[in-house]
Write a protein that holds these residues in place. Structure first.
Motif, short mmCIF file in Angstrom:
data_model
loop_
_atom_site.label_atom_id
_atom_site.label_comp_id
_atom_site.label_asym_id
_atom_site.label_seq_id
_atom_site.Cartn_x
_atom_site.Cartn_y
_atom_site.Cartn_z
N LEU A 24 0.91 -1.13 0.24
CA LEU A 24 -0.10 0.07 0.13
C LEU A 24 1.05 1.28 -0.13
O LEU A 24 1.84 1.26 0.72
CB LEU A 24 -0.93 0.17 1.22
N LEU A 25 0.19 2.26 -0.83
CA LEU A 25 1.26 3.41 -0.91
C LEU A 25 0.59 4.52 -0.15
O LEU A 25 -0.39 4.73 0.10
CB LEU A 25 1.29 3.92 -2.52
N PRO A 26 1.55 5.62 0.41
CA PRO A 26 1.00 6.74 1.11
C PRO A 26 0.07 7.83 0.03
O PRO A 26 0.22 7.45 -1.09
CB PRO A 26 2.40 7.40 1.69
N ILE A 28 -9.72 7.55 -2.39
CA ILE A 28 -8.95 6.69 -1.28
C ILE A 28 -10.23 5.68 -1.15
O ILE A 28 -11.31 5.99 -0.83
CB ILE A 28 -9.00 7.48 0.06
N PHE A 29 -9.70 4.35 -1.01
CA PHE A 29 -10.72 3.46 -0.70
C PHE A 29 -10.28 2.60 0.69
O PHE A 29 -9.05 2.22 1.07
CB PHE A 29 -10.64 2.10 -1.82
N LYS A 30 -11.45 2.54 1.47
CA LYS A 30 -11.17 1.90 2.55
C LYS A 30 -11.95 0.34 2.55
O LYS A 30 -12.98 0.42 2.48
CB LYS A 30 -11.77 2.68 3.80
N LEU A 31 -10.71 -0.39 2.50
CA LEU A 31 -11.28 -1.99 2.49
C LEU A 31 -11.67 -2.42 3.96
O LEU A 31 -11.13 -2.29 4.88
CB LEU A 31 -10.25 -2.98 2.06
N ILE A 32 -13.12 -2.69 3.93
CA ILE A 32 -13.53 -3.07 5.20
C ILE A 32 -13.57 -4.76 5.55
O ILE A 32 -12.94 -5.35 6.24
CB ILE A 32 -14.84 -2.53 5.46
N ALA A 74 -4.64 -9.81 6.23
CA ALA A 74 -5.81 -9.57 7.08
C ALA A 74 -5.89 -10.61 8.02
O ALA A 74 -6.27 -11.83 7.64
CB ALA A 74 -7.14 -9.43 6.45
N LEU A 75 -5.84 -10.13 9.35
CA LEU A 75 -5.75 -11.20 10.39
C LEU A 75 -7.27 -11.55 11.00
O LEU A 75 -7.28 -12.75 11.84
CB LEU A 75 -5.03 -10.64 11.48
N ARG A 76 -8.17 -10.65 11.05
CA ARG A 76 -9.52 -10.95 11.57
C ARG A 76 -10.36 -11.70 10.54
O ARG A 76 -10.24 -11.65 9.47
CB ARG A 76 -10.00 -9.49 11.98
N ASP A 101 -7.20 0.51 9.46
CA ASP A 101 -6.25 1.58 8.74
C ASP A 101 -5.83 1.01 7.37
O ASP A 101 -4.88 1.30 6.93
CB ASP A 101 -5.07 1.84 9.57
N THR A 102 -6.77 0.16 6.77
CA THR A 102 -6.67 -0.54 5.39
C THR A 102 -7.15 0.54 4.46
O THR A 102 -8.32 0.43 3.80
CB THR A 102 -6.89 -1.94 5.34
N PHE A 103 -6.02 1.35 4.21
CA PHE A 103 -6.58 2.40 3.02
C PHE A 103 -5.69 2.38 1.81
O PHE A 103 -4.45 2.18 1.87
CB PHE A 103 -6.54 3.75 3.60
#
Length: 326
Positions: free
Chosen positions: A159-161, A174-178, A217-219, A230-232
């Motif tokens: 992932l890039l800044p 910006i995409f927030k992966l849920i 992804a651990l959960r 914080d997966t953006f």
């Protein structure tokens, strides 16, 4: 030119030798899989090598890497990323198995000789990938973050800044992966699950920028792989340019999300399912919008034309889309 074996005083050469052996072994495994024509295994092996090299660079104080060594590392990361994308998409991005074979001498010298030089002039921008200088900036930014946050752990990913705006008032996506829906997600069958996000021109399926990959992804929920809060994913191409690209091509721009996981028996990373959404489907006047996307069975079609549902069960990927003004 001649390569000097002299190392700066104070450098822990035993640690460097150990990491050189690790990288060399991973490189030879990747070459072997590539030589067999095993596309999935080769992609997994090159990806593993790339992530290992990136992790070492992002904690470069441990091996005391010089700026020259970081520059050569950035070039290496660019080539490995391009090869991964070639194997994943089947497209020629100018690397191929032949160029990777020519890296053997560099891997013999990497970390052991302070002025070891990467053998190619790398122009990843020509195929929409991350430029070498941006690779260097990313290494510095991630290293700085890790030094400030002792709880930060490297779980892979690319992932890039946030991208710097090119023009005043530029907007960025910006995409927030849920979470991504898969049946029996909590049964332990999805090892090292992560998502990759590709920005493509449709219907051609050509990559517009480098594919980004989330950390592991651990959960888990009973029917979802759940990503960290914080997966953006920061799309690197300004929204203005994406709109121009869609208009010029007379088509659209699509964002393809693939759920990947590691299969120990086959010793390779596999796509479990994929989903996508298009620029034309978004309401760009809204700062934030929530999407629920159908999850499709592999193989991934970057042209976004051929798809079939992963399951008869109602499984969706949940993504927040943020339109940010710079």
């Amino acid at each position: 030119g001649r390569v000097s074996s002299a190392c700066p005083p104070g450098v822990d050469m035993s640690a460097r030798h150990a990491r050189n052996r690790d990288f060399h072994d991973m490189y030879e495994q990747a070459l072997e899989c590539d030589g067999w024509g095993d596309v999935d295994a080769a992609e997994t092996a090159y990806r593993r090598l790339r992530d290992a090299v990136r992790g070492e660079a992002e904690t470069h104080e441990v091996l005391d890497l010089s700026r020259w060594e970081l520059q050569q590392t950035a070039k290496l990361l660019s080539v490995l990323s391009l090869r991964v994308d070639e194997l994943r998409t089947g497209r020629d991005l100018g690397v191929g198995a032949g160029a990777c074979k020519e890296l053997r001498l560099f891997f013999d010298q990497y970390l052991l000789y302070p002025n070891a030089e990467f053998p190619f002039d790398v122009d990843p921008e020509a195929v929409g990938a991350l430029p070498v200088e941006r690779q260097l900036e990313r290494i510095a930014e991630t290293s700085s973050f890790a030094s400030r946050d002792s709880s930060f752990s490297f779980r892979g990913g690319s992932l890039l800044p946030p991208v710097r705006s090119q023009r005043r008032g530029d907007r960025a996506l910006i995409f927030k992966l849920i979470k991504i829906g898969v049946k029996d997600a909590d049964k332990g069958g999805y090892i090292d699950a992560r998502a990759s996000v590709s920005v493509v021109s449709t219907p051609s399926g050509d990559l517009i920028e480098a594919t980004q990959e989330t950390p592991v992804a651990l959960r888990r929920e009973p029917r979802h792989v759940v990503f960290d809060d914080d997966t953006f994913v920061h799309v690197q191409t300004p929204l203005r340019v994406l709109l121009e690209t869609a208009k010029t091509n007379g088509g659209d721009v699509s964002f393809v999300i693939e759920l990947r996981h590691f299969k120990p028996k086959k010793k390779k990373t596999s796509v479990k399912g994929w989903c996508f959404f298009s620029l034309s489907e978004l309401d760009l006047s809204r700062a934030t919008q929530k999407l629920s996307l159908e999850v499709y069975a592999k193989p991934t079609d970057l042209r976004c034309k051929k798809m079939s549902l992963l399951s008869v069960k109602e499984l969706y990927a949940h993504v927040d889309v943020i339109v940010q003004t710079e």
